[in-house]
Design an enzyme around this catalytic site. Structure first.
Site, short mmCIF file in Angstrom:
data_model
loop_
_atom_site.label_atom_id
_atom_site.label_comp_id
_atom_site.label_asym_id
_atom_site.label_seq_id
_atom_site.Cartn_x
_atom_site.Cartn_y
_atom_site.Cartn_z
N SER A 147 17.74 6.49 -5.69
CA SER A 147 17.11 7.29 -6.76
C SER A 147 16.84 6.42 -7.98
O SER A 147 17.37 5.31 -8.11
CB SER A 147 18.06 8.42 -7.14
OG SER A 147 17.60 9.09 -8.29
N GLY A 155 10.36 11.75 -13.96
CA GLY A 155 9.25 10.79 -13.99
C GLY A 155 9.27 9.77 -12.86
O GLY A 155 8.61 8.74 -12.96
N THR A 161 11.16 16.12 -11.77
CA THR A 161 12.60 16.15 -11.89
C THR A 161 12.85 16.82 -13.24
O THR A 161 11.92 17.02 -14.01
CB THR A 161 13.08 14.68 -11.83
OG1 THR A 161 12.68 14.16 -10.58
CG2 THR A 161 14.54 14.51 -12.05
N1 GLY Z 1 13.22 11.73 -6.58
C1 GLY Z 1 13.11 10.83 -7.64
C2 GLY Z 1 14.33 9.99 -7.82
O1 GLY Z 1 15.40 10.37 -7.41
O2 GLY Z 1 14.25 8.92 -8.36
#
Ligand code: GLY
Length: 575
Positions: free
Chosen positions: A458, A479, A387
């Protein structure tokens, strides 16, 4: 803004950009060096994982744009220069603090499950989760939200037209930029997944199946085409126009689920942030469908009850209290969090001080409490967690804290034919089967089960902290499951341990997520700490770097920025 004025501004911006791109070409090596000097400035500050994107944001601020203009320009630029996480085919969350009113708003542009998605779509005949289908297939993608989110932010809170802030991204895609060693390495790591996609191979592995070498210029013609469509007709191009048609055609050809109807029905939303207080500071962060803000505030409420500053940074007692607090919050995450548009989320209760008092009473001050529902051998995240976060603060008092993602590095690895757009694999953030862990080892419950049109839970935690209504700190991180605990520790380092932002960002981190019952400690935290924690009864696992926080503080009228030294290529730059 009149057309001639737009033209004048655009020309100046492109000139600045061409100098940046040219200088990047002249010194290709410089792109892979992380700049962590806490630049200090009165006018504004820009921090991101990528040097070119930081310079794009900076040029917008210098042009008179505000933090939102700069952030949106960076969001589009990162899709070109930082393709492992910057994106058009993913989604994310943006927190905006408005200088004029003192309000903070949260923009939710998280991906949604397509209308044809079904609850058990990732279960095999035996009822087990088919990991390949959930993470690396045409079914792994949610309906992308990034273009809607960035456009909404600009329309509501920006001052510049879309065609102006998207222009640097188009130029970078068309004329190319110098590839860093880090970008090349990240492509090599993603090669197996990308091999399944002709478009991904054509863009990133053009040299007889090799990614571009360090210093080589990477051009992305199809992505430039997609960006141009958005520049001409706005987000409509992506959700109803030429780009939408290509996405839907690709999905149909590959047997995927996303249709033109799915794209046309996507909307980014403005939500009230999850807000709380910590030792007299105001904390604003992302509400559901992210779990980030709720659990950040839940943990801060518990930790407020302990003299953390007196324990000392990363002392065994400090890490013990932090770790026990993290376990409690992540246990709640597995049960209570999901998309608030589908089932009620007990946010108020989870972030109340009273609840924190009850939870703190469950912490044994001396010894760890074993995670009660531990399942031995639960997989630990081995996948990329790419991310990316960026932060911008301007002289008008506006601050943007934005985290967005494709989920894994380069998402599913698949790119839509003819568009250069990489697709997310965010569907894996749903709970494919209650009790089964996702790629980050996170357990989900009923509230995060798959349903058509639902947003997957998320951990992204873009956060802004105020003191006496004045901006103090903005941060966020990639992370996966470690995002929330990385953000937590930056805040504690600044408030409890009185660190400068550079120290706060660089200091070794720990992480516990309830299941598995393992305390992760960054390698550079020291042998002594590890020995003391083992003596207390923890199973300690040393790990490489966790998170990559991009942070800004404002102290006595000066902005200070820090790009996380854990990631090469980041840059904090003020003006
Ligand atoms: N894809 C990682 C999150 O959204 O936490």
């Amino acid at each position: 803004m009149p057309a001639d004025s737009i033209l004048k501004h655009t020309v100046t911006l492109l000139l600045v950009l061409s100098i940046l791109v040219t200088s990047a070409r002249a010194e290709p090596g410089s792109l892979s060096e992380s700049t962590t000097e806490p630049a200090s400035s009165r006018n504004g500050m820009v921090v991101s994982d990528d040097r070119i994107a930081t310079l794009v944001g900076l040029s917008v601020l210098k042009e008179g744009g505000n933090a939102v203009d700069a952030a949106v320009a960076m969001g589009f630029a990162l899709a070109v220069t930082y393709p492992r996480a910057g994106n058009l085919g993913g989604g994310g969350f943006m927190l905006v603090h408005l200088g004029k009113t003192g309000r903070t708003v949260a923009i939710d542009y998280r991906e949604k499950a397509p209308l044809k998605a079904t609850r058990n779509m990732f279960l095999d005949k035996k009822g087990e989760v088919d990991v390949e289908r959930a993470r690396h297939s045409i079914y792994s993608s949610g309906i992308p939200g990034t273009v809607a989110g960035l456009s909404l932010a600009l329309e509501k809170y920006g001052t510049m037209p879309l065609e102006k802030v998207i222009a640097p991204a188009i130029k970078l895609a068309e004329e190319g930029f110098s590839v860093s060693a880090d970008l090349r390495e990240s492509l090599l790591r993603a090669e197996d997944r990308m091999k399944k996609s002709a478009e991904s191979m054509d863009v990133f592995f053009r040299n007889n199946g090799e990614p571009p070498r360090e210093g080589e210029i990477l051009k992305q013609k199809n992505l430039a085409w997609s960006l141009r469509q958005i520049s001409r007709t706005g987000p409509r191009a992506f959700y109803r126009g030429a780009v939408a048609k290509k996405i839907a055609a690709y999905m149909k050809q590959e047997g995927g689920l996303i249709t033109e109807r799915d794209l046309a029905s996507y909307e980014a939303l403005i939500r009230e942030p999850a807000s709380g207080s910590y030792r007299g500071y105001e904390v604003h962060s992302m509400p559901p469908p992210s779990s980030g803000g709720v659990h950040l505030i839940e943990m801060l409420n518990i930790l407020e009850r302990y003299p953390l500053g007196r324990y000392g940074h990363n002392s065994a007692q400090y890490v013990h209290i932090l770790s026990e607090t993290m376990k409690l919050a992540y246990a709640d995450r597995s049960k209570y969090l999901g998309d608030p548009d589908f089932s009620p989320i007990p946010t108020e209760q989870l972030i109340s001080k009273q609840y924190a008092k009850r939870l703190a009473n469950r912490i044994n001050p001396q010894k760890p409490t074993p995670s009660r529902y531990v399942k031995p051998g639960l997989p630990v995240p081995a996948q990329g967690t790419d991310t990316t976060h960026f932060t911008v603060a301007d002289r008008f008092g506006n601050v943007v804290s934005n985290t967005y993602t494709l989920n894994f590095s380069y998402g599913s690895g698949l790119a839509v034919a003819g568009t250069g757009i990489l697709l997310n694999n965010e569907m894996d953030d749903f709970s494919a089967k209650p009790g089964a862990p996702n790629a980050y080892g996170l357990i989900g419950g009923e509230k995060n089960s798959i349903a058509p049109g639902k947003r997957m839970l998320s951990s992204m935690t873009p956060t802004i902290v105020l003191k006496d209504e004045e901006f103090l700190l903005a941060t966020g991180s990639p992370g996966g499951s470690r995002i929330i605990t990385s953000v937590l520790q930056v805040i504690l380092n600044v408030i409890d341990h009185k660190m400068s932002i550079r120290e706060a960002v660089g200091a070794p981190r720990i992480h516990h997520q309830w299941l598995p019952d393992i305390l992760y400690v960054e390698k550079n935290a020291g042998e002594d700490l590890e020995i003391k924690l083992r003596k207390k009864g923890y199973e300690v696992k040393k790990t490489g770097s966790m998170g990559s926080t991009q942070s800004v503080t404002r102290v006595r009228g000066f902005f200070h920025g820090a790009a996380d030294p854990r990631h090469p290529g980041g840059l904090a730059h003020g003006y």
